[in-house]
Design a protein around this motif. Structure first.
Motif, PDB file in Angstrom:
ATOM      1  N   ARG A   2       9.501   2.991   4.425  1.00  0.00           N
ATOM      2  CA  ARG A   2       9.973   4.323   4.023  1.00  0.00           C
ATOM      3  C   ARG A   2       9.695   4.626   2.554  1.00  0.00           C
ATOM      4  NH1 ARG A   2      14.542   6.169   7.607  1.00  0.00           N
ATOM      5  NH2 ARG A   2      15.410   7.210   5.789  1.00  0.00           N
ATOM      6  N   THR A   3       9.327   3.615   1.775  1.00  0.00           N
ATOM      7  CA  THR A   3       9.146   3.816   0.338  1.00  0.00           C
ATOM      8  C   THR A   3       7.724   4.251   0.011  1.00  0.00           C
ATOM      9  OG1 THR A   3       8.499   1.525  -0.110  1.00  0.00           O
ATOM     10  CG2 THR A   3      10.862   2.022  -0.122  1.00  0.00           C
ATOM     11  N   ALA A   4       7.600   5.171  -0.927  1.00  0.00           N
ATOM     12  CA  ALA A   4       6.281   5.654  -1.356  1.00  0.00           C
ATOM     13  C   ALA A   4       5.468   4.523  -1.980  1.00  0.00           C
ATOM     14  CB  ALA A   4       6.454   6.799  -2.351  1.00  0.00           C
ATOM     15  N   SER A   5       6.150   3.596  -2.656  1.00  0.00           N
ATOM     16  CA  SER A   5       5.437   2.512  -3.341  1.00  0.00           C
ATOM     17  C   SER A   5       4.733   1.592  -2.344  1.00  0.00           C
ATOM     18  CB  SER A   5       6.404   1.704  -4.208  1.00  0.00           C
ATOM     19  OG  SER A   5       7.456   1.163  -3.416  1.00  0.00           O
ATOM     20  N   PHE A   6       5.412   1.236  -1.249  1.00  0.00           N
ATOM     21  CA  PHE A   6       4.779   0.368  -0.259  1.00  0.00           C
ATOM     22  C   PHE A   6       3.671   1.104   0.486  1.00  0.00           C
ATOM     23  CE2 PHE A   6       4.588  -1.680   3.999  1.00  0.00           C
ATOM     24  CZ  PHE A   6       4.133  -2.923   3.585  1.00  0.00           C
ATOM     25  N   GLN A   7       3.905   2.357   0.809  1.00  0.00           N
ATOM     26  CA  GLN A   7       2.864   3.156   1.461  1.00  0.00           C
ATOM     27  C   GLN A   7       1.595   3.189   0.608  1.00  0.00           C
ATOM     28  OE1 GLN A   7       4.581   7.026   2.265  1.00  0.00           O
ATOM     29  NE2 GLN A   7       6.314   6.147   3.352  1.00  0.00           N
ATOM     30  N   GLN A   8       1.770   3.345  -0.697  1.00  0.00           N
ATOM     31  CA  GLN A   8       0.625   3.386  -1.606  1.00  0.00           C
ATOM     32  C   GLN A   8      -0.059   2.023  -1.687  1.00  0.00           C
ATOM     33  OE1 GLN A   8      -0.483   6.153  -2.858  1.00  0.00           O
ATOM     34  NE2 GLN A   8      -2.095   5.376  -4.221  1.00  0.00           N
TER      35      GLN A   8
END
Length: 416
Positions: free
Chosen positions: A386-392
């Motif tokens: 759910r985190t933008a950092s992991f998605q990136q």
């Protein structure tokens, strides 16, 4: 027991039996009328889908009216209920095709649904048998009446698919564009965010939907790829819409892609399962029990998302020749590069590329991989997804894998 006590007991028994009989009659009469238990509307630029779900098979008639343009659907053997009455509230202002919807009890045995349109459409109605958590479904897809094949290749492919002409118009031998990818021309990459529309994919403990997460990751990856001077990315879907697996493959072939990357965030039977995985196609059976299970769940996407036609030329016909074998070898090399980079941002579920009969990986001339970014069935990984950092980080890892794969001179020579 006294006579009076015995009489009271018998009377109570008879009263109870009578109540049970009345209840059973009531249940039978209710069962005779189909109840619509859910209505869902999925607007998208390609087409709008309306789904009616019921515990019984729905009988219907569909016709069109003009001035204004309308699509009318009569549902037989149905009573108007609160679910059907709520259809109008589900029509969004930005729906490209439906202006408004209203519903009423046309006669004692028929509910009439009227959809006022914003443009001329080609309706496509079909029934879907129960699958997964879904009961009987009646599906209405509204496609634009006039399709510009050049401006919207996806719409053209969907039209061909619905007409049963997709195989005829998609020659297998087309292959990537001539020239060395990345040197003589841009590397063409097709990104495939899994699921969409009626098919949510896996759903985590905190209601995180796979279709939403993978779309975000794909958009991030596309943005990264398009910054590269020697790469160009396309997407099988860039909104919340269901695209059949066969059309996803066909779109990659239509764009003459050099690589196909299907992005997922699946669930497993155990909540303890964790880590990132990469899969390639196998034509000889799955290389692990987990790979077989995941392939089965992903291949069920068409049944869940809803398609009216079946048949896959890559499944129904024997055509896995030398070209397919070479492509699978390239897929394994590419998958290994991506898996290595994913291992730097997340634990790996398995340290090698797994294989199974994933339908979406069956383009015989395009190296194709399926990336399981993490498990939504694992609470910790759901939180991470759910985190933008992991998605990136996932997007950057896949891009690094692409670069490493094309840095291989032998691969460039063979794909060019």
């Amino acid at each position: 027991m006294s006579d009076s006590s015995s009489l009271i007991s018998r009377r109570r028994l008879l009263q109870g039996a009578g109540a049970m009989w009345l209840l059973s009659v009531s249940q039978v009469s209710l069962a005779a009328v189909s109840q619509v238990i859910a209505v869902r509307v999925w607007p998208a630029s390609s087409y709008t889908r309306v789904t009616l779900e019921s515990r019984q098979l729905l009988k219907y008639k569909q016709f069109a009216l003009s001035n204004p343009e309308r699509v009318v659907v009569d549902i037989e053997g149905v009573n108007l209920n609160s679910v059907l009455k709520g259809v109008g509230a589900q029509i969004r202002a930005d729906d490209p095709f439906i202006k408004s919807a209203r519903v009423g009890q046309f006669d004692p045995k028929t509910v009439r649904m009227v959809f006022e349109l914003k443009q001329n459409v080609t309706p496509h109605l079909f029934a879907l048998a129960p699958v997964a958590e879904f009961k009987e479904r009646l599906v209405m897809d509204l496609y634009p009446a006039n399709v510009n094949n050049e401006q919207d290749p996806l719409l053209a492919l969907l039209e061909d698919y619905n007409n049963g002409e997709l195989d005829k118009k998609m020659p297998v031998e087309q292959g990537p564009k001539p020239g060395k990818a990345g040197r003589d021309r841009p590397i063409v990459i097709m990104l495939d965010p899994g699921h969409g529309g009626e098919d949510p994919g896996a759903i985590g403990t905190h209601k995180t939907r796979e279709k939403d997460i993978v779309l975000k990751i794909a958009r991030r990856l596309k943005a990264l790829i398009d910054k590269e001077t020697n790469m160009k990315a396309y997407m099988t879907r860039n909104e919340d819409v269901f695209i059949p697996l066969k059309v996803r493959v066909a779109k990659a072939q239509k764009q003459r892609a050099d690589l196909f990357i299907s992005i997922h965030a699946d669930a497993f039977t155990s909540g303890a399962a964790q880590g990132s995985s990469v899969f390639a196609l196998s034509t000889k059976g799955a290389t692990s029990t987990a790979a077989k299970y995941l392939a089965q769940t992903q291949n069920a996407s068409d049944l869940i998302g809803g398609i009216s036609r079946s048949g896959d030329r890559y499944v129904d016909h024997t055509m896995f020749d030398m070209v397919q074998s070479l492509t699978i070898n390239d897929s394994l090399k590419f998958g290994n590069e991506v898996l290595t980079r994913l291992g730097r941002v997340n634990k790996l579920h398995k340290n090698s590329v797994d294989q199974a009969g994933f339908a979406v990986l069956k383009a015989p001339d395009i190296p194709s991989i399926l990336v399981e970014t993490a498990f939504l069935s694992n609470v910790k990984e759901e939180r991470k997804l759910r985190t933008a950092s992991f998605q990136q980080e996932v997007a950057e890892s896949i891009l690094a894998g692409i670069k490493a794969y094309f840095a291989d001179g032998a691969t460039l020579a063979r794909r060019g």
